[in-house]
Scaffold this motif. Structure first.
Motif, PDB file in Angstrom:
ATOM      1  N   THR A 227      -7.254   0.947  -5.664  1.00  0.00           N
ATOM      2  CA  THR A 227      -6.385   2.056  -6.084  1.00  0.00           C
ATOM      3  C   THR A 227      -5.007   1.894  -5.447  1.00  0.00           C
ATOM      4  O   THR A 227      -3.978   2.018  -6.131  1.00  0.00           O
ATOM      5  CB  THR A 227      -7.004   3.415  -5.712  1.00  0.00           C
ATOM      6  N   ALA A 228      -4.967   1.598  -4.163  1.00  0.00           N
ATOM      7  CA  ALA A 228      -3.686   1.414  -3.477  1.00  0.00           C
ATOM      8  C   ALA A 228      -2.926   0.229  -4.079  1.00  0.00           C
ATOM      9  O   ALA A 228      -1.719   0.319  -4.332  1.00  0.00           O
ATOM     10  CB  ALA A 228      -3.914   1.192  -1.982  1.00  0.00           C
ATOM     11  N   GLN A 229      -3.615  -0.871  -4.327  1.00  0.00           N
ATOM     12  CA  GLN A 229      -2.941  -2.059  -4.828  1.00  0.00           C
ATOM     13  C   GLN A 229      -2.465  -1.869  -6.262  1.00  0.00           C
ATOM     14  O   GLN A 229      -1.335  -2.193  -6.603  1.00  0.00           O
ATOM     15  CB  GLN A 229      -3.883  -3.267  -4.724  1.00  0.00           C
ATOM     16  N   LEU A 230      -3.321  -1.329  -7.123  1.00  0.00           N
ATOM     17  CA  LEU A 230      -2.935  -1.109  -8.524  1.00  0.00           C
ATOM     18  C   LEU A 230      -1.823  -0.065  -8.633  1.00  0.00           C
ATOM     19  O   LEU A 230      -0.954  -0.173  -9.502  1.00  0.00           O
ATOM     20  CB  LEU A 230      -4.142  -0.699  -9.366  1.00  0.00           C
ATOM     21  N   THR A 231      -1.828   0.923  -7.759  1.00  0.00           N
ATOM     22  CA  THR A 231      -0.751   1.913  -7.732  1.00  0.00           C
ATOM     23  C   THR A 231       0.567   1.239  -7.364  1.00  0.00           C
ATOM     24  O   THR A 231       1.609   1.511  -7.970  1.00  0.00           O
ATOM     25  CB  THR A 231      -1.086   3.052  -6.756  1.00  0.00           C
ATOM     26  N   ALA A 232       0.516   0.338  -6.392  1.00  0.00           N
ATOM     27  CA  ALA A 232       1.723  -0.392  -5.986  1.00  0.00           C
ATOM     28  C   ALA A 232       2.219  -1.287  -7.121  1.00  0.00           C
ATOM     29  O   ALA A 232       3.424  -1.366  -7.382  1.00  0.00           O
ATOM     30  CB  ALA A 232       1.443  -1.223  -4.737  1.00  0.00           C
ATOM     31  N   VAL A 233       1.307  -1.935  -7.828  1.00  0.00           N
ATOM     32  CA  VAL A 233       1.689  -2.788  -8.964  1.00  0.00           C
ATOM     33  C   VAL A 233       2.322  -1.935 -10.062  1.00  0.00           C
ATOM     34  O   VAL A 233       3.362  -2.291 -10.619  1.00  0.00           O
ATOM     35  CB  VAL A 233       0.476  -3.575  -9.511  1.00  0.00           C
ATOM     36  N   ALA A 234       1.708  -0.809 -10.378  1.00  0.00           N
ATOM     37  CA  ALA A 234       2.254   0.071 -11.417  1.00  0.00           C
ATOM     38  C   ALA A 234       3.640   0.571 -11.030  1.00  0.00           C
ATOM     39  O   ALA A 234       4.549   0.607 -11.870  1.00  0.00           O
ATOM     40  CB  ALA A 234       1.307   1.245 -11.669  1.00  0.00           C
ATOM     41  N   ALA A 235       3.822   0.933  -9.769  1.00  0.00           N
ATOM     42  CA  ALA A 235       5.136   1.392  -9.315  1.00  0.00           C
ATOM     43  C   ALA A 235       6.155   0.271  -9.436  1.00  0.00           C
ATOM     44  O   ALA A 235       7.292   0.482  -9.870  1.00  0.00           O
ATOM     45  CB  ALA A 235       5.054   1.893  -7.874  1.00  0.00           C
ATOM     46  N   MET A 236       5.766  -0.936  -9.068  1.00  0.00           N
ATOM     47  CA  MET A 236       6.656  -2.084  -9.173  1.00  0.00           C
ATOM     48  C   MET A 236       7.035  -2.339 -10.630  1.00  0.00           C
ATOM     49  O   MET A 236       8.187  -2.562 -10.961  1.00  0.00           O
ATOM     50  CB  MET A 236       5.974  -3.323  -8.574  1.00  0.00           C
ATOM     51  N   LEU A 237       6.069  -2.273 -11.508  1.00  0.00           N
ATOM     52  CA  LEU A 237       6.309  -2.590 -12.920  1.00  0.00           C
ATOM     53  C   LEU A 237       7.100  -1.506 -13.655  1.00  0.00           C
ATOM     54  O   LEU A 237       7.610  -1.753 -14.739  1.00  0.00           O
ATOM     55  CB  LEU A 237       4.990  -2.851 -13.646  1.00  0.00           C
ATOM     56  N   THR A 238       7.206  -0.328 -13.084  1.00  0.00           N
ATOM     57  CA  THR A 238       7.970   0.732 -13.751  1.00  0.00           C
ATOM     58  C   THR A 238       9.367   0.897 -13.156  1.00  0.00           C
ATOM     59  O   THR A 238      10.129   1.726 -13.612  1.00  0.00           O
ATOM     60  CB  THR A 238       7.222   2.089 -13.689  1.00  0.00           C
ATOM     61  N   GLY A 239       9.721   0.070 -12.166  1.00  0.00           N
ATOM     62  CA  GLY A 239      11.041   0.146 -11.543  1.00  0.00           C
ATOM     63  C   GLY A 239      11.928  -1.021 -11.934  1.00  0.00           C
ATOM     64  O   GLY A 239      11.693  -1.702 -12.936  1.00  0.00           O
ATOM     65  N   ASP A 240      12.964  -1.267 -11.115  1.00  0.00           N
ATOM     66  CA  ASP A 240      13.910  -2.362 -11.370  1.00  0.00           C
ATOM     67  C   ASP A 240      13.224  -3.716 -11.419  1.00  0.00           C
ATOM     68  O   ASP A 240      13.562  -4.562 -12.247  1.00  0.00           O
ATOM     69  CB  ASP A 240      14.986  -2.405 -10.280  1.00  0.00           C
ATOM     70  N   ILE A 241      12.286  -3.942 -10.522  1.00  0.00           N
ATOM     71  CA  ILE A 241      11.569  -5.211 -10.513  1.00  0.00           C
ATOM     72  C   ILE A 241      10.810  -5.379 -11.819  1.00  0.00           C
ATOM     73  O   ILE A 241      10.798  -6.457 -12.411  1.00  0.00           O
ATOM     74  CB  ILE A 241      10.619  -5.293  -9.301  1.00  0.00           C
ATOM     75  N   GLY A 242      10.203  -4.300 -12.286  1.00  0.00           N
ATOM     76  CA  GLY A 242       9.438  -4.358 -13.529  1.00  0.00           C
ATOM     77  C   GLY A 242      10.294  -4.686 -14.733  1.00  0.00           C
ATOM     78  O   GLY A 242       9.870  -5.430 -15.622  1.00  0.00           O
ATOM     79  N   ALA A 243      11.496  -4.152 -14.778  1.00  0.00           N
ATOM     80  CA  ALA A 243      12.385  -4.457 -15.902  1.00  0.00           C
ATOM     81  C   ALA A 243      12.686  -5.945 -15.950  1.00  0.00           C
ATOM     82  O   ALA A 243      12.675  -6.559 -17.024  1.00  0.00           O
ATOM     83  CB  ALA A 243      13.676  -3.642 -15.784  1.00  0.00           C
ATOM     84  N   LEU A 244      12.939  -6.533 -14.802  1.00  0.00           N
ATOM     85  CA  LEU A 244      13.189  -7.971 -14.743  1.00  0.00           C
ATOM     86  C   LEU A 244      11.914  -8.742 -15.067  1.00  0.00           C
ATOM     87  O   LEU A 244      11.932  -9.720 -15.820  1.00  0.00           O
ATOM     88  CB  LEU A 244      13.676  -8.333 -13.340  1.00  0.00           C
ATOM     89  N   TYR A 245      10.794  -8.311 -14.513  1.00  0.00           N
ATOM     90  CA  TYR A 245       9.512  -8.987 -14.718  1.00  0.00           C
ATOM     91  C   TYR A 245       9.111  -8.989 -16.195  1.00  0.00           C
ATOM     92  O   TYR A 245       8.660 -10.005 -16.723  1.00  0.00           O
ATOM     93  CB  TYR A 245       8.446  -8.317 -13.849  1.00  0.00           C
ATOM     94  N   ARG A 246       9.294  -7.862 -16.868  1.00  0.00           N
ATOM     95  CA  ARG A 246       8.976  -7.814 -18.303  1.00  0.00           C
ATOM     96  C   ARG A 246       9.852  -8.790 -19.082  1.00  0.00           C
ATOM     97  O   ARG A 246       9.394  -9.452 -20.007  1.00  0.00           O
ATOM     98  CB  ARG A 246       9.135  -6.384 -18.827  1.00  0.00           C
ATOM     99  N   GLY A 247      11.119  -8.914 -18.698  1.00  0.00           N
ATOM    100  CA  GLY A 247      12.008  -9.882 -19.333  1.00  0.00           C
ATOM    101  C   GLY A 247      11.558 -11.307 -19.088  1.00  0.00           C
ATOM    102  O   GLY A 247      11.613 -12.161 -19.985  1.00  0.00           O
ATOM    103  N   ILE A 248      11.103 -11.591 -17.877  1.00  0.00           N
ATOM    104  CA  ILE A 248      10.599 -12.923 -17.544  1.00  0.00           C
ATOM    105  C   ILE A 248       9.391 -13.252 -18.408  1.00  0.00           C
ATOM    106  O   ILE A 248       9.285 -14.356 -18.965  1.00  0.00           O
ATOM    107  CB  ILE A 248      10.228 -13.008 -16.047  1.00  0.00           C
TER     108      ILE A 248
END
Length: 193
Positions: free
Chosen positions: A86-107
């Motif tokens: 739960t802690a890890q998936l929450t951190a991943v979801a937070a990452m993917l919905t922020g600035d890092i996520g915008a870049l990651y989705r583009g990658i």
């Protein structure tokens, strides 16, 4: 005698400026409209400097994402697999919905047509994190918390598929990704019977 600038430090400053610039430009223009020219201009370096270190915008973005995340996506091991996932998936979801996520989705999008970027994405981003997850899941299997008849690599796919599905395709509200219920529901099928 005037001290001479250290070229290694100057290079590291330029590298750092480029890594920061890709986030800034992508935030302002969107990943699709981000260009090497805009990254170089924002970083205050010339295009040759950028191309000396990276072959493409995707390579810069991947390096920037890996640099920004570092080890922050490591897996906790408190002995409670539900709490840890739960802690890890929450951190991943937070990452993917922020600035890092915008870049990651583009990658990810660019990697579909750039085999070199796809290979780098797997080698530098995905595989190291998958190995850490497999290690944590192996510990949970050994402790009897998860079933032993399913490869832990397959468990990783089962756990992360909902996150990637929702983030990459916009399929459903983001807040459900941060819910312990998501992990609990997925783990129902992964527990020993």
């Amino acid at each position: 005698m005037t001290p001479q600038p250290n070229p290694e430090r100057r290079s590291e400053r330029a590298r750092r400026a480029v890594l920061d610039a890709v986030f800034e430009v992508a935030r302002a223009k969107g990943y699709g409209k981000t260009t090497i020219e805009a990254i170089a201009a924002t970083a205050g370096v010339g295009k040759p400097t950028v191309y000396r270190w990276w072959p493409s915008k995707g390579a810069i973005a991947l390096d920037a994402v890996n640099d920004r995340i570092g080890d922050s996506m490591d897996f906790p091991d408190t002995g409670d697999i539900v709490a840890d996932l739960t802690a890890q998936l929450t951190a991943v979801a937070a990452m993917l919905t922020g600035d890092i996520g915008a870049l990651y989705r583009g990658i990810i999008a660019e990697a579909q047509s750039d085999p070199d970027l796809a290979a780098a994405l797997r080698a530098t981003f995905l595989e190291p994190r998958i190995r850490r997850c497999v290690g944590r899941l192996d510990t949970a299997v050994a402790a009897g918390q998860l079933r032993a008849d399913l490869p832990t690599r397959t468990m990783v796919d089962i756990l992360y598929a909902p996150v990637y599905y929702r983030i990459l395709l916009g399929a459903g509200p983001e807040e459900t990704l941060r819910s312990p219920l998501l992990v609990e529901t997925v783990l129902e099928g992964l527990r020993p019977s």
